[in-house]
Design an enzyme around this catalytic site. Structure first.
Site, mmCIF file in Angstrom:
data_model
loop_
_atom_site.group_PDB
_atom_site.id
_atom_site.type_symbol
_atom_site.label_atom_id
_atom_site.label_comp_id
_atom_site.label_asym_id
_atom_site.label_seq_id
_atom_site.Cartn_x
_atom_site.Cartn_y
_atom_site.Cartn_z
ATOM 1 N N SER A 82 0.769 -1.067 0.067
ATOM 2 C CA SER A 82 -0.062 -0.026 -0.074
ATOM 3 C C SER A 82 0.768 1.366 0.005
ATOM 4 C CB SER A 82 -0.895 0.040 1.191
ATOM 5 O OG SER A 82 -0.111 0.309 2.405
ATOM 6 N N THR A 201 -1.404 2.601 3.165
ATOM 7 C CA THR A 201 -1.134 3.918 3.473
ATOM 8 C C THR A 201 -0.390 4.004 4.794
ATOM 9 O OG1 THR A 201 -2.680 5.109 2.371
ATOM 10 C CG2 THR A 201 -1.708 6.518 3.648
ATOM 11 N N THR A 219 1.776 7.016 0.262
ATOM 12 C CA THR A 219 0.930 5.874 -0.204
ATOM 13 C C THR A 219 1.074 5.560 -1.647
ATOM 14 O OG1 THR A 219 -1.496 5.184 -0.227
ATOM 15 C CG2 THR A 219 -1.197 7.416 -1.004
ATOM 16 N N ARG A 229 -5.728 9.429 -10.596
ATOM 17 C CA ARG A 229 -6.618 9.782 -9.414
ATOM 18 C C ARG A 229 -5.403 9.991 -8.308
ATOM 19 N NH1 ARG A 229 -6.366 7.211 -3.967
ATOM 20 N NH2 ARG A 229 -8.307 7.379 -3.041
ATOM 21 N N THR A 252 -6.003 7.541 7.088
ATOM 22 C CA THR A 252 -5.961 6.616 6.134
ATOM 23 C C THR A 252 -7.338 5.950 6.055
ATOM 24 O OG1 THR A 252 -5.517 4.803 7.746
ATOM 25 C CG2 THR A 252 -3.530 6.163 6.850
ATOM 26 N N GLY A 253 -7.399 5.072 4.852
ATOM 27 C CA GLY A 253 -8.567 4.609 4.515
ATOM 28 C C GLY A 253 -8.954 5.259 3.243
#
Ligand code: ASP
Length: 351
Positions: A82, A201, A219, A229, A252-253
């Protein structure tokens, strides 16, 4: 729900100190208003990173530099899919990295988005902060800037990440990131359920013993994203923010949710208004829930069908973190480096 989970958080924080490393023994002598030791907080993949960041601050490094040194361990790890080397690629099979840094004492920040071929985007973000009058460079321009500063280019796609991408590509009908407006309607969730988020991340917030702050997030972003993106991680105020009068906040997420909630700056502003780091993070989680309205983003119970975690530290060295769903985060303070349960709005782990 929140109160129960929070109790569990407090218990686990207390229990964690029983296996603490002796960082305090290496800390400088405290003066008036100084912490017993520097403090670092990070996402759950940052256990070694927080320990290194604290060690660097003990050696006198500025918090932002200590944060970047910490996250570099994860950027260089090919097994963390990640972040940095080995990060999962975009839908074309190309790894694109995002990162930002912020320095409390100067109030400056730097960031790169959709950077290819350079495994340490956080270090490039530091250069943007120190060597330009800009805050954010993206894509080809960011790569040219990194080249100008002598960063080595390499293929960041490991065999494991390439195979994961190939498998996704072979099965990808309805699994890419393109969403037709109809999917925001009544039947959107049926489509969305076919796709599970793959996120990762590292965010790291650092507080020096004198209360100066710095922070970093780095990340490879959402796996198999549309090329170009950019998530929350390189956006100051979203995946990362700090204010030298207050503290640090990061996330994060699902980056899209954090951008729409302005998560990092929201957390720091909540602390400026008097909330503890933990309460500031819980408030940010509630904000994400409140702002998540379209059906394709909700589960059958009407809850967000994704994970977001928030992390905070204040100038006094207090830390806290919370998420929508259960998980862990890393912290290092006078009691040493440890993993701690996140407080969460919902008890179960993310699906
Ligand atoms: N927030 C990152 C992004 O959306 C991903 C993650 O933290 O897992 O790019």
């Amino acid at each position: 729900m929140v109160d129960l989970t929070r109790r569990r958080f407090l218990q686990s924080a207390a229990a964690a100190s029983t296996f603490a490393a002796p960082v305090a023994a290496r800390a400088p002598r405290s003066g008036a208003g100084w912490l017993r030791a520097p403090v670092a907080i990070a996402s759950g993949n940052g256990l070694q990173a927080v320990e290194l960041a604290v060690q660097r601050m003990i050696e006198g490094w500025r918090p932002v530099d200590a944060a970047v040194a910490g996250v570099e361990l994860v950027e260089n790890d090919p097994n963390d899919d990640s972040v940095g080397l080995g990060g999962l690629p975009n839908e074309d099979g190309v790894v694109e990295l995002d990162a930002c840094v912020m320095d409390g004492p100067s109030g400056l920040g730097g960031a790169v988005g959709a950077l290819q071929n350079i495994k340490n985007p956080a270090q490039v973000a530091l250069k943007v902060m120190r060597h330009t009058d800009h805050v954010l460079l993206v894509g080809e321009g960011a790569l040219r800037f990194a080249r100008a500063h002598g960063f080595a280019e390499e293929n960041l796609l490991t065999e494991a990440s390439r195979k994961a991408w190939l498998e996704w590509r072979e099965k990808r009908s309805a699994r890419d990131k393109w969403v037709s407006p109809d999917e925001n309607g009544e039947h959107g969730r049926e489509w969305f359920q076919k796709y599970k988020h793959k996120t990762g991340t590292i965010h790291l917030g650092a507080i020096a013993a004198n209360g100066d702050v710095g922070s970093c997030t780095t990340t490879s972003g959402l796996a198999f994203k549309i090329p170009g993106r950019v998530g929350d991680s390189p956006l100051l105020g979203c995946g990362n923010y700090c204010d030298n009068d207050v503290g640090t906040g990061g996330a994060t997420g699902r980056g899209e949710a954090c951008i729409l909630a302005n998560g990092g700056s929201f957390v720091v502003h909540q602390m400026a208004l008097g909330k503890s780091p933990l309460d500031a993070c819980l408030e940010a989680c509630r904000r994400v829930v409140r702002l998540t309205k379209v059906k394709r983003l909700l589960d059958e119970k009407g809850r967000p069908d994704f994970q977001v975690q928030f992390y905070a530290a204040n100038k006094s060295g207090e830390t806290g973190a919370a998420a929508l769903y259960a998980g862990k985060y890393a912290v290092c303070d006078a009691a040493g480096a440890r993993l701690v349960d996140l407080a969460s709005l919902y008890d179960e782990p993310p699906r």
